[in-house]
Design an enzyme around this catalytic site. Structure first.
Site, PDB file in Angstrom:
ATOM      1  N   SER A 119      62.899 -42.106  40.813  1.00 17.91           N
ATOM      2  CA  SER A 119      61.874 -43.349  40.204  1.00 17.91           C
ATOM      3  C   SER A 119      63.022 -44.095  40.085  1.00 17.91           C
ATOM      4  O   SER A 119      64.027 -44.125  39.179  1.00 17.91           O
ATOM      5  CB  SER A 119      60.737 -43.457  39.061  1.00 17.91           C
ATOM      6  OG  SER A 119      60.719 -44.699  38.431  1.00 17.91           O
ATOM      7  N   HIS A 133      62.221 -52.396  41.965  1.00 15.97           N
ATOM      8  CA  HIS A 133      61.930 -51.353  41.898  1.00 15.97           C
ATOM      9  C   HIS A 133      61.998 -50.478  43.357  1.00 15.97           C
ATOM     10  O   HIS A 133      61.330 -51.086  44.226  1.00 15.97           O
ATOM     11  CB  HIS A 133      60.276 -51.365  41.501  1.00 15.97           C
ATOM     12  CG  HIS A 133      58.595 -50.616  41.808  1.00 15.97           C
ATOM     13  ND1 HIS A 133      58.316 -50.611  42.894  1.00 15.97           N
ATOM     14  CD2 HIS A 133      59.253 -49.103  40.888  1.00 15.97           C
ATOM     15  CE1 HIS A 133      57.737 -49.080  43.465  1.00 15.97           C
ATOM     16  NE2 HIS A 133      58.180 -48.638  42.069  1.00 15.97           N
ATOM     17  N   ASN A 135      60.747 -46.366  44.389  1.00 16.63           N
ATOM     18  CA  ASN A 135      59.798 -44.812  44.032  1.00 16.63           C
ATOM     19  C   ASN A 135      59.651 -44.339  45.367  1.00 16.63           C
ATOM     20  O   ASN A 135      58.597 -44.884  45.869  1.00 16.63           O
ATOM     21  CB  ASN A 135      58.899 -45.149  43.363  1.00 16.63           C
ATOM     22  CG  ASN A 135      57.747 -43.612  43.145  1.00 16.63           C
ATOM     23  OD1 ASN A 135      56.703 -43.149  43.816  1.00 16.63           O
ATOM     24  ND2 ASN A 135      58.222 -42.987  42.098  1.00 16.63           N
ATOM     25  N   THR A 136      59.716 -42.778  46.105  1.00 18.38           N
ATOM     26  CA  THR A 136      59.558 -42.316  46.496  1.00 18.38           C
ATOM     27  C   THR A 136      59.300 -40.855  45.979  1.00 18.38           C
ATOM     28  O   THR A 136      59.880 -40.348  45.214  1.00 18.38           O
ATOM     29  CB  THR A 136      60.857 -42.391  47.908  1.00 18.38           C
ATOM     30  OG1 THR A 136      61.868 -41.639  47.339  1.00 18.38           O
ATOM     31  CG2 THR A 136      60.439 -43.642  48.514  1.00 18.38           C
ATOM     32  N   ARG A 137      58.775 -40.037  46.602  1.00 19.26           N
ATOM     33  CA  ARG A 137      58.204 -39.383  45.721  1.00 19.26           C
ATOM     34  C   ARG A 137      57.132 -37.854  47.488  1.00 19.26           C
ATOM     35  O   ARG A 137      56.785 -38.941  48.174  1.00 19.26           O
ATOM     36  CB  ARG A 137      56.704 -39.149  44.887  1.00 19.26           C
ATOM     37  CG  ARG A 137      55.626 -40.189  45.145  1.00 19.26           C
ATOM     38  CD  ARG A 137      54.700 -40.363  44.423  1.00 19.26           C
ATOM     39  NE  ARG A 137      54.088 -41.231  44.669  1.00 19.26           N
ATOM     40  CZ  ARG A 137      53.934 -42.463  45.155  1.00 19.26           C
ATOM     41  NH1 ARG A 137      54.964 -43.126  44.514  1.00 19.26           N
ATOM     42  NH2 ARG A 137      52.853 -43.334  45.472  1.00 19.26           N
ATOM     43  N   GLY A 280      50.942 -34.375  31.990  1.00 18.15           N
ATOM     44  CA  GLY A 280      52.610 -34.546  30.699  1.00 18.15           C
ATOM     45  C   GLY A 280      53.379 -33.932  30.832  1.00 18.15           C
ATOM     46  O   GLY A 280      54.734 -33.587  30.087  1.00 18.15           O
TER      47      GLY A 280
END
Length: 297
Positions: A119, A133, A135-137, A280
């Site tokens: 990120s 920006h 983001n890769t996931r 969390g």
């Protein structure tokens, strides 16, 4: 099958870390090369590193990552490049959020998950230089896996040439895999990065995709890797083009106001922040994307 997906997880996690290393080196190179402008007399910016940890509800280790943040540089006012690989059991609220987005049969019976990604958010010194920006996931459960992410450009003072060049690089990298990807994922970005309560987009778009699973993990991983590879050639030339343009109080005011819009979007709508809070993860890493300064009317 379990062994195969363990190998897939290892490869994906290693790729996100490798991409992080390349971006950090490129951004520090931009800092070294900046010799003019109002911030040129500062020391070249460097990333500060901190390991992040996620703890399960029982206190056991549930993965973590590396938070890399540069503040007060010559080119970047604040930029964060985070990577993480976390695992555990989704709580009830997170399970409900997943069910609302993608059908994973049996999730309530076996709510284990694994997720890894990168990120990045960059807020610039010169208001003429666009924020950005990335983001890769990859997300895995015993019931399915998918890739997601994207990148979008967020100038406070848009330049048509910058927008066109940024999108051209994204189109080229998407077309290497499927000619339907760029128009489909551009439209998705236009919808996703829209700020409903303001009635406007947060920037000039890019690409966005989620729940991406064609059934061919190798092909999907290759595509997500190319999205990452597209980032530097899409963004760095824009920085080099705009970083020396003059600016004053009016441009700075426009920049701070646009950052306010960006902050509103991230706190209200951003899926990544919501998921991080639900599972969390390290709170500072989750909030890394917030601008250093912003203003509202």
């Amino acid at each position: 099958m379990t062994e195969q997906f363990d190998q897939h997880k290892t490869r994906a996690s290693a790729w996100f870390r490798s991409l992080r290393d390349d971006i950090v080196a490129a951004f520090e190179g931009l800092e070294d090369a900046q010799r003019t402008g109002p911030c040129a007399d500062r020391p070249a910016g460097r990333f500060e590193l901190r390991e992040t940890q996620r703890k399960a509800e029982d206190g056991s280790d549930a993965g973590g990552g590396l938070m890399s943040v540069m503040r007060g540089g010559r080119v970047f006012e604040k930029v964060g490049v985070n990577v993480s690989t976390v695992h555990g059991v989704l709580g009830k609220r997170a399970q409900a959020a997943m069910a609302a987005r993608k059908d994973f049969p049996g999730m309530s019976d076996d709510p284990r998950f694994w997720a890894s990604g990168i990120s990045l958010v960059a807020h610039m010194q010169n208001p003429n230089t666009p924020a950005v920006h990335l983001n890769t996931r990859m997300f895995w459960t015993p019931h399915g896996w998918w890739f997601g992410g994207g990148t979008d450009l967020n100038p406070c003072l848009p330049f048509e040439q910058d927008t066109a060049d940024f999108h051209a690089v994204l189109r080229d990298h998407c077309d290497r895999h499927d000619h339907s990807y760029y128009p489909r994922f551009k439209a998705w970005a236009d919808e996703y990065f829209f700020v409903p309560h303001r009635g406007r987009a947060r920037g000039v778009g890019g690409i966005f995709f989620d729940d991406h699973n064609t059934g061919d993990w190798e092909a999907d991983f290759a595509f997500v890797s190319d999205v990452g590879r597209a980032f530097l050639p899409a963004f760095v030339p824009l920085v080099e083009r705009r970083r020396d343009l003059p600016w004053g109080e009016d441009e700075r005011a426009a920049q701070l106001a646009h950052r306010g819009l960006y902050a509103e979007y991230n706190l209200i709508y951003d899926r990544g922040i919501k998921f991080g809070l639900e599972t969390g993860h390290d709170i500072d890493a989750i909030m890394m994307s917030m601008p250093p300064l912003a203003s509202w009317p």
